[in-house]
Each structure stands twice: as structure tokens, then as C-alpha cells.
Design a protein around this motif. Structure first.
Motif, PDB file in Angstrom:
ATOM      1  N   LEU A   1      17.370  32.223  23.127  1.00  0.00           N
ATOM      2  CA  LEU A   1      18.789  32.258  22.802  1.00  0.00           C
ATOM      3  C   LEU A   1      19.600  32.031  24.067  1.00  0.00           C
ATOM      4  CD1 LEU A   1      21.168  32.844  20.886  1.00  0.00           C
ATOM      5  CD2 LEU A   1      20.938  35.243  21.504  1.00  0.00           C
TER       6      LEU A   1
ATOM      7  N   PHE B   1      18.184  35.272  15.808  1.00  0.00           N
ATOM      8  CA  PHE B   1      19.430  34.791  16.403  1.00  0.00           C
ATOM      9  C   PHE B   1      20.634  35.360  15.663  1.00  0.00           C
ATOM     10  CE2 PHE B   1      22.828  31.598  15.927  1.00  0.00           C
ATOM     11  CZ  PHE B   1      23.344  31.676  17.194  1.00  0.00           C
TER      12      PHE B   1
ATOM     13  N   PHE C   1      13.291  38.794  18.854  1.00  0.00           N
ATOM     14  CA  PHE C   1      12.929  37.658  19.699  1.00  0.00           C
ATOM     15  C   PHE C   1      11.466  37.675  20.108  1.00  0.00           C
ATOM     16  CE2 PHE C   1      17.476  37.397  20.316  1.00  0.00           C
ATOM     17  CZ  PHE C   1      17.647  36.059  20.044  1.00  0.00           C
TER      18      PHE C   1
ATOM     19  N   THR D   1      27.031  30.171  21.782  1.00  0.00           N
ATOM     20  CA  THR D   1      25.626  30.566  21.691  1.00  0.00           C
ATOM     21  C   THR D   1      24.851  29.523  20.901  1.00  0.00           C
ATOM     22  OG1 THR D   1      26.090  31.882  19.710  1.00  0.00           O
ATOM     23  CG2 THR D   1      26.121  33.027  21.829  1.00  0.00           C
ATOM     24  N   ARG D   2      23.589  29.355  21.249  1.00  0.00           N
ATOM     25  CA  ARG D   2      22.719  28.443  20.487  1.00  0.00           C
ATOM     26  C   ARG D   2      21.268  28.865  20.686  1.00  0.00           C
ATOM     27  NH1 ARG D   2      23.791  25.502  25.204  1.00  0.00           N
ATOM     28  NH2 ARG D   2      21.965  24.495  26.149  1.00  0.00           N
ATOM     29  N   ILE D   3      20.452  28.555  19.676  1.00  0.00           N
ATOM     30  CA  ILE D   3      19.042  28.881  19.720  1.00  0.00           C
ATOM     31  C   ILE D   3      18.270  27.616  20.060  1.00  0.00           C
ATOM     32  CG2 ILE D   3      18.619  28.456  17.279  1.00  0.00           C
ATOM     33  CD1 ILE D   3      17.140  31.387  19.220  1.00  0.00           C
TER      34      ILE D   3
ATOM     35  N   GLU E   1      23.369  37.691  17.385  1.00  0.00           N
ATOM     36  CA  GLU E   1      24.725  37.162  17.379  1.00  0.00           C
ATOM     37  C   GLU E   1      25.685  38.146  16.736  1.00  0.00           C
ATOM     38  OE1 GLU E   1      26.829  32.916  16.369  1.00  0.00           O
ATOM     39  OE2 GLU E   1      25.553  33.808  14.841  1.00  0.00           O
TER      40      GLU E   1
ATOM     41  N   THR F   1      20.046  32.987  29.350  1.00  0.00           N
ATOM     42  CA  THR F   1      19.064  32.704  28.317  1.00  0.00           C
ATOM     43  C   THR F   1      18.156  33.900  28.104  1.00  0.00           C
ATOM     44  OG1 THR F   1      19.045  30.378  28.976  1.00  0.00           O
ATOM     45  CG2 THR F   1      17.243  31.130  27.563  1.00  0.00           C
TER      46      THR F   1
ATOM     47  N   GLU G   1      15.669  31.987  13.644  1.00  0.00           N
ATOM     48  CA  GLU G   1      17.038  31.947  13.133  1.00  0.00           C
ATOM     49  C   GLU G   1      17.486  33.333  12.690  1.00  0.00           C
ATOM     50  OE1 GLU G   1      19.273  29.670  13.180  1.00  0.00           O
ATOM     51  OE2 GLU G   1      17.957  28.234  14.145  1.00  0.00           O
TER      52      GLU G   1
END
Length: 275
Positions: free
Chosen positions: A159, A126, A80, A152-154, A130, A268, A123
Motif C-alpha cells: 500500500l 487496502f 497486509f 493512496t493506491r495498492i 484506508e 509504502t 483489496e
């Protein structure tokens, strides 16, 4: 004696026998192309079966001119945009990564061919976090049922890990900031995973469309604060928390549909700022 004039002359026909001529070699070229194509096809089938997903991504990246083949020449150990292999402060400087004189956005190292877009790197990061998060579920039916509360979502911010109510299993008591056992288990699971990185954390509380309290902002903020306290109890360093907010029902996850999906906490993992 008179000659017989009715005798026909004997005419011999000469047959021209020709040797078999050359029919051309075009069919040989076509057949060779067919055999080559079949060999390539079966080789591809074998490779797909014999390689892992990570290896296939590496092969695809090698043949994609938009992605440098030597991205991993840095020396980081995080993700990240923190201390990872794309970070200016930890890379080799002598490899194909960017230098301090020409850093890219978010200090991601750009190789000789320009580097991967920020979105592609995010991505990948992530997917890594994940997989770590999903790995905590194991084979336990209880833990698998906990993951039904998780989404979960980016985003551009980082994240986002959402934990939300289910019809029969809320995260907090009605109209209160008292967490249920399900909420405690979920926050412990999240703390175990987010403890593997160093990114700052923001916690946000959200309510459903139906009011639970006269002051929805106070209630959602109190739940977010309780989530922060529990994450700290489960091992997250307090210094990593940079924001705790309560948004009442002003930022719904679903405008229509089941309201329980809106009653949630958002944890987050923020992107590390450049510099």
C-alpha cells in the motif's frame, strides 16, 4: 271439401346448449410466476435497505462459488499478509484453511474451494487500512484539508500512501529538506494509522520536473530521510524502516499537468514476505 295445400309444415329447430367448457389453467401458472417474481423483487429491495455494505458483501460471497464461505477460520489479528486470518502460522489448521504442507502463495490460506485470489485479499486489506486512515480525518475542516494532499493506491509491493504539494501549501521549503507544518501534521496522521499494523515501511522522496537543486537525488533523499525521522518521532518503530530512497525527478507522478503533484513523499507499507 278440398284440402288447403298452401299450409307450410311447422319445423321446430332444436338448440344444442353446451355447458361452459374448460378454458385451461396456463394463465394461473403465469400469474403465479408473476406474483413470485414481484415478491422476490420487493424482498430484494428490502434486503438492500436493511443490510450494511459488509453484510451485502458476505451474502454475495456466499453465492459466488469462486470464494470460499469459510475463509475466516484462521486466528490472526493483523492485515497486509502479516499476522492475519490468512497466515499459516496463526490459523487453526483444523478448519478449512491451508495447512503447512500445502501453503498457497504468500501463505494465504486456501479453503476447500481454492481460496480467494491474492488480489482480492489485498483489496480487502487496502479497504480496511484506508477506512482507518480516512477515519482519522474526523469532521475537522483543517484535517479534511490535509487529506487533499493524500493519495493512496495498492500495488504488488504494498500500500502506497503519497503526500504531495498543493499550489499554496508545499511540504518542504523550496530547495530544502525543512518540513512545513503541513508535512508534520500529515506524517503524524500517517504514523497513527500505520502504527496499527506491523508491516515494514519504505520511504521515497520525489521532486518535480523543475529542478530545485543542483543535486536532485541528494535533495529528494534528504526529504525522504526527514520523513522517516518524523515518522519515528511520531511512534513508528525504527526497525520497521527497510528502505529510504531519493529519486529526484526520475519517477514522476504526472508527465504533464501541474508539477506540484510530482513533489511528494511516498510511504509504502510493504507486503510481508512468505516464509
Amino acid at each position: 271439401m278440398a284440402e288447403n295445400t298452401n299450409i307450410r309444415p311447422i319445423i321446430k329447430k332444436k338448440k344444442n346448449v353446451q355447458a361452459a367448457g374448460h378454458h385451461g389453467g396456463a394463465w394461473k401458472v403465469a400469474y403465479a410466476d408473476f406474483v413470485t417474481a414481484m415478491m422476490a423483487f420487493f424482498l430484494l429491495m428490502w434486503l438492500l435497505n436493511a443490510t450494511t455494505e459488509e453484510q451485502r458483501k458476505g451474502i454475495a460471497a456466499y453465492f459466488n462459488p469462486g470464494i470460499p464461505a469459510y475463509m475466516a477460520t484462521g486466528g490472526g489479528d493483523g492485515m497486509f499478509n502479516g499476522e492475519d486470518l490468512f497466515t499459516e502460522m496463526t490459523e487453526n489448521q483444523s478448519g478449512t484453511g491451508a495447512s503447512e504442507d500445502y501453503p498457497t502463495e504468500l501463505e494465504n490460506a486456501a479453503g476447500d474451494t481454492g481460496g480467494a485470489p491474492v488480489e482480492d485479499a489485498a483489496e480487502e486489506q487496502f479497504s480496511e487500512i484506508e477506512s482507518l486512515f480516512r477515519g482519522d480525518s474526523g469532521e475537522s475542516t483543517v484535517e479534511d484539508s490535509l487529506l487533499k494532499h493524500v493519495n493512496t493506491r495498492i500495488t504488488d509491493e504494498g500500500l502506497i500512501i503519497e503526500i504531495f504539494d498543493l499550489p499554496d501549501t508545499p511540504l518542504f521549503a523550496q530547495g530544502s529538506d525543512a518540513p512545513t507544518e503541513v508535512a508534520r501534521q500529515l506524517l503524524m496522521m500517517i504514523a497513527n494509522v500505520t502504527g496499527m499494523v506491523r508491516n515494514d515501511i519504505a520511504v521515497g522522496g520525489h521532486l518535480g520536473r523543475e529542478p530545485e537543486s543542483d543535486d536532485g537525488f541528494a535533495l529528494s533523499a534528504a526529504r525522504a530521510q526527514k520523513g522517516r525521522i518524523l515518522l519515528a518521532e511520531y511512534g513508528i518503530a525504527p526497525a520497521r524502516f527497510v528502505r529510504v530512497t531519493g529519486q529526484s525527478n526520475r519517477a514522476l507522478a504526472l508527465e504533464t499537468g501541474p508539477d506540484y503533484r510530482n513533489r511528494r513523499l511516498e510511504i509504502t507499507l510493504l507486503r510481508s514476505p512468505p516464509g
